[in-house]
Scaffold this motif. Sequence first.
Motif: not given
Length: 198
Positions: A56-75, A80-89
Amino acid sequence: MQGQGHAQPVQRPPHDAVLVLLRVVFVTMAVCSAGFLAWAMLLRLAVVTRRSVDFGLLVAVAAADVLSIVLLGTEPGDEVHTAGGYVGITLLFGTLLLGVVYYLVADVRHFQRQREAYRAQAQAPAYGYPPAAAPYATGTTGQGTQPPIPAPPQPPIPAPPQRPAPVRIDQVRAELDELSDYLRKHDGHREGDHEGGR
């Protein structure tokens, strides 16, 4: 009817040097990838321990990594200038830190328990065989060596208490008795009909 089978033998844990090397490799890989490969060490942990919590922790960490990649990719730019980028990092580095700590603690505990279970299994006498013979003590005197003297006997190990027969056996016996009574009565009627028919 099935008995309780034998306990599975505990595998000998790998050498400490191998475990330390694997821990260093997986943690280094996660840190050098800035947390993007943090899931790899948790994948190893989940495969080794085979616990649902670790999967379960493996799935959670993989999902968090994917979400952070998406948030950083929207910069829009390289920085990093936006709130989404800061949340991602923050999510990326927070997952990395928590993942490394959990991985190291859980991996060390797992192999400590495995080592203790292996030692206990190695010291336990084999099923059906008596414990090893008592060691002999030797002593010396001024005139020479004395013959071996047996060590004092160990107190006997009490036999495990006998378990009472399960209630299920009594229930099956009662059902079989009822069935045999029914069959006797049924066969008696048949024989009477058969003889009356003659």
